[in-house]
Every structure is written in C-alpha cells, then in structure tokens.
Design a protein around this motif. Structure first.
Motif, PDB file in Angstrom:
ATOM      1  N   PRO A   1     -46.873  76.189  73.119  1.00 11.74           N
ATOM      2  CA  PRO A   1     -45.117  75.933  72.773  1.00 11.74           C
ATOM      3  C   PRO A   1     -44.263  77.418  72.713  1.00 11.74           C
ATOM      4  CG  PRO A   1     -47.137  77.861  72.184  1.00 11.74           C
ATOM      5  CD  PRO A   1     -47.445  76.783  73.000  1.00 11.74           C
ATOM      6  N   ASN A   2     -43.009  77.082  72.441  1.00 12.11           N
ATOM      7  CA  ASN A   2     -41.804  77.805  72.493  1.00 12.11           C
ATOM      8  C   ASN A   2     -41.407  78.040  74.606  1.00 12.11           C
ATOM      9  OD1 ASN A   2     -41.645  78.360  70.090  1.00 12.11           O
ATOM     10  ND2 ASN A   2     -42.632  80.177  70.222  1.00 12.11           N
TER      11      ASN A   2
ATOM     12  N   GLU B   1     -38.928  72.191  81.183  1.00 14.51           N
ATOM     13  CA  GLU B   1     -39.055  72.458  82.867  1.00 14.51           C
ATOM     14  C   GLU B   1     -39.894  73.173  83.757  1.00 14.51           C
ATOM     15  OE1 GLU B   1     -35.080  74.870  81.079  1.00 14.51           O
ATOM     16  OE2 GLU B   1     -35.871  72.905  80.638  1.00 14.51           O
ATOM     17  N   ASN B   2     -40.829  74.471  82.438  1.00 13.32           N
ATOM     18  CA  ASN B   2     -41.750  74.751  82.930  1.00 13.32           C
ATOM     19  C   ASN B   2     -42.980  74.339  82.445  1.00 13.32           C
ATOM     20  OD1 ASN B   2     -39.103  76.588  83.787  1.00 13.32           O
ATOM     21  ND2 ASN B   2     -39.226  77.441  81.905  1.00 13.32           N
TER      22      ASN B   2
END
Length: 289
Positions: free
Chosen positions: A170-171, A175-176
């Motif tokens: 979450p959050n 891309e990460n």
C-alpha cells in the motif's frame, strides 16, 4: 530493458460484494464451489456405478465437515500454534480473518471418508480413488481464490509473466513494487492437469474398478509432489520458516508423497478390492443398522 514492461499489475478486490457487515469473498466462494462440485461428482459416480444415493448423502456430510474443519485446524496447529494455543476461541471466531491449510483439509477428508466407508462396510479405497477428481479441480479453484486475495505469493523474479501484487504494498508507487512469481497459478495449473488425467483414467480407462488405488496414488503425486517443488518459488508464509531447509508446506507434503508411492506399489500388485455391497444398489434403499 524489455522485461521492465512485461508483468501483470494485480490489484483485485477480494470482496465479491458486501451488504452491511456481510461480505462475500471470492475465496469463500471457491471453497463453497469445491464442496458443491464434490457432491455433484460423487452423485455422478453413484449413478454410473449403479447404486443408491444414501451413501453419497452421508459421505458428503462427513467429507465436507472434514475438509472445512481440517483446513482450519490444520492452519492453526501447523502454522500458528503458539498464537492459537493461548487463544483457542479464535480458531472459530477468527475464521473470517483467513487461515486454511490444504494439508489439514486432506487429513479431514481422509477421516470423513473412513467414517463413511466403515458405516457402509465398503472398501475405503473406493472413496480414496474418486475423491481425487473433485479435490484436484477444487484445489485449482482455491488457489485462484488465493491469487485474488494476493496471498501465498512467490519470490521476486524477472520472468515476463510475473505479477506486481499492489495490495501487498500500500502507498508504494507501481514502479517500486517488485515483480513476483504467481505461485498460486503454478499450483492451479498443475491441479488442472491432474484433474484432466484423473478424469481420463476414470471415464476412459475405468481405473476406479479395474485397478483400485491407482487413481489415489496418481492424484497424490499430482497435488503434493507439485506442491513440494512449487514451494521453492514461494515466499514463506510464517516467520518461523525462515532459515529452514524445507518449509512447513514441504514437510507436510512428504508423508503424502510417501503414501502415494505405497499406494501405487500396492495397486500395481492388486492388493485392493473395490465394490459397493449389493444391499446399497438402487433397488435396495434401506439404511444400514
């Protein structure tokens, strides 16, 4: 690199719909469909092999209870014993929070089939062979439910069919988020192949009557041998599994793999008998005393 663009962004809502506090989840629906399919398959087996429905009605109750209770108890005992031993009431009250183990379900079904076989004085192997058909396709549906829940995920990978499980991060920008093996799909596909093989063996080769025990052995291999190897692709489900040579899922699979080899050996030498007592044929409806 090309692989940077070849992945699936997975962000499926596990709740099918909700009414107030009530939620219907895809995972729960998968379990319900599995039980329903089991009843339908065994009804078809009874019709094909020419005996009445009372055996199936009794067997379905015991097998369904064994599957659900065994799956829940299996999770609590095998994967989170230290938590539930001091909060035993949460075995029941916490079931909505998840926690079902396939190995516990298998043990529960084995017990349910044994009770039914004893009640009707019929060969245990009759149930063992035929249960593998609904178990294999049901196992595939449950793993799809795990996929929808974004649980039992695989290790980080660079394969082009990897998944980004958004709900587990979450959050975090897309891309990460790491690309991981969709290990739920690996198992589901193996179970579907097992289901097709067993259906062919039952309907085309009549192995359930010609060579009792073969289908059960093949089914165990298709489910637990594949489970053993696919575990190498999975992230461990519990912290205590870190650093272990084999995780809990693999260790629990080993007895079933050994049982599959023994069953195939015994079946190859014609050690099992199969058949339903004449008094339970379609013409005879009375219940056993």
């Amino acid at each position: 690199m090309l692989n940077d663009f070849l992945y699936v962004v997975w962000d499926c809502d596990p709740v099918m719909f909700s009414i107030g506090a009530f939620e219907l989840r895809y995972y729960g629906l998968a379990w319900a469909l599995t039980l329903l399919l089991g009843e339908r398959f065994f009804t078809a087996f009874a019709k094909r092999e020419g005996f009445g429905s009372q055996i199936i009605e009794t067997g379905f109750v015991w097998i369904a209870l064994g599957a659900v209770l065994g799956a829940r108890l299996g999770h609590c005992l095998f994967y989170d014993f230290s938590y539930y031993i001091v909060r035993p009431w949460e075995i029941i009250t916490g079931i909505r929070d998840g926690g079902m183990a396939s190995h516990g379900s298998a043990l529960g079904m084995l017990l349910g089939m044994w009770i039914t076989a004893r009640k009707y004085k019929m060969p245990y192997v009759w149930w063992l062979d035929r249960i593998m058909i609904p178990v294999s396709i049901g196992g595939a549906m449950v793993r799809i439910g795990n996929l929808i829940n974004s649980e039992i995920v695989g290790h980080v990978t660079d394969v082009p069919w990897g998944f980004k499980f958004v709900r587990n991060f979450p959050n975090i920008p897309i891309e990460n988020i790491p690309v991981q093996h969709p290990s739920q799909l690996y198992e589901a596909l193996c179970y579907i192949v097992t289901f097709v093989i067993l259906m062919w063996m039952y309907y085309k080769m009549d192995m359930g009557r010609r060579r009792p025990g073969i289908m059960f052995g093949i089914g165990l291999i298709g489910i637990f041998v594949t489970r053993f190897f696919i575990e190498f692709f999975k992230v461990n489900q519990e912290a205590f599994e870190e650093g272990m040579l084999l995780n809990m899922g693999q260790m629990l699979s080993i007895p079933f793999i050994i049982l599959s080899v023994w069953m195939l050996w015994q079946a190859a030498h014609g050690k099992f008998r199969v058949g339903v007592p004449d008094k339970y044929s379609k013409e005879q409806k009375q219940e056993p005393k």
